[in-house]
Design a protein around this motif. Sequence first.
Motif, PDB file in Angstrom:
ATOM      1  N   LYS A  78       2.092  -3.872  -4.981  1.00  0.00           N
ATOM      2  CA  LYS A  78       3.314  -3.536  -4.250  1.00  0.00           C
ATOM      3  C   LYS A  78       4.420  -3.110  -5.206  1.00  0.00           C
ATOM      4  O   LYS A  78       5.117  -2.128  -4.967  1.00  0.00           O
ATOM      5  N   GLU A  83      -1.563   1.923  -3.526  1.00  0.00           N
ATOM      6  CA  GLU A  83      -2.087   1.779  -2.175  1.00  0.00           C
ATOM      7  C   GLU A  83      -3.064   0.623  -2.069  1.00  0.00           C
ATOM      8  O   GLU A  83      -3.168  -0.026  -1.023  1.00  0.00           O
ATOM      9  N   GLN A  84      -3.789   0.341  -3.155  1.00  0.00           N
ATOM     10  CA  GLN A  84      -4.786  -0.727  -3.140  1.00  0.00           C
ATOM     11  C   GLN A  84      -4.634  -1.618  -4.366  1.00  0.00           C
ATOM     12  O   GLN A  84      -4.160  -1.172  -5.413  1.00  0.00           O
ATOM     13  N   LYS A 145       3.619   5.682 -10.414  1.00  0.00           N
ATOM     14  CA  LYS A 145       3.171   6.155  -9.100  1.00  0.00           C
ATOM     15  C   LYS A 145       2.556   7.554  -9.130  1.00  0.00           C
ATOM     16  O   LYS A 145       2.273   8.128  -8.080  1.00  0.00           O
TER      17      LYS A 145
END
Length: 268
Positions: A78, A83-84, A145
């Motif tokens: 997070k 995403e995972q 990211k």
Amino acid sequence: TDDAINPGNSGGALVNTRGELIGINTAIFSRTGGNMGIGFAIPSNMAKGVMDSLIKTGKVVRGYLGVSIQDVNAKIAKQFGLEQAQGALVGDVVSGSPAEQAGIKSGDVIVRFDGKAIENSTALRHRAAEAPVGKSVEVDLVREKKPVRLNLKVAEQPKDMTVAGDSVKGEGKSATLAGIEVRDISGDAARQLNLPRGLQGVVVSQVEVGSAAEEAGVQTGDVIVELNRKPVRNTEDFRRLSKPIGKNDGALLLIVRQGGRLFIAINQ
């Protein structure tokens, strides 16, 4: 394996019903000392790699990247915008290592190595150790990211793999960090914790029992060197960076513990 491995069988062959070698017996789980039907074995492909290396070079040669890594849990995923919760998070990069030469940085999340997906830090350790020394491999990672692809040349693992003031209390900090008390690094603290010369940061002097920080894994004696990817040099930096953190916001710490670097995500 649920095969019976009795005393004296350790080091022996574990075979399947076709008589093919699938492992080398090593240990059993037992509360009494006798066989309880649960055994452990080294996978045959790993043993074969050791055998081939001994035949070819007379010693066991393993690949080396020069990074300290950790698993990506849900909290860290997070914080890093993943995403995972998968991959291997780089906490530190050894100076002059293949990783540094390739451009890998602290905070990168390695998701593929030599074309194979990396589920966690254990997977990367095995992939790196098994990689041929001198081979050039592609490393896919996530940095801030964004996907990044680098080329890395695997080196041989070194013989020595040993990993090398004022107090700020809970008041005035977000609820996320309220359970941590920190102080500047004094000469005594640096000697007691065997810290590298010149290391800047703050020492965790107390962690409140039951706090979000304790649940996340922060320990007394940890040295916080980054807060939310920004450097922490002293308690003043820690105060300043803590202020903008809202009541329900998370915090990402980079800490030094026993010579290694580790990311810890704290969420309320």
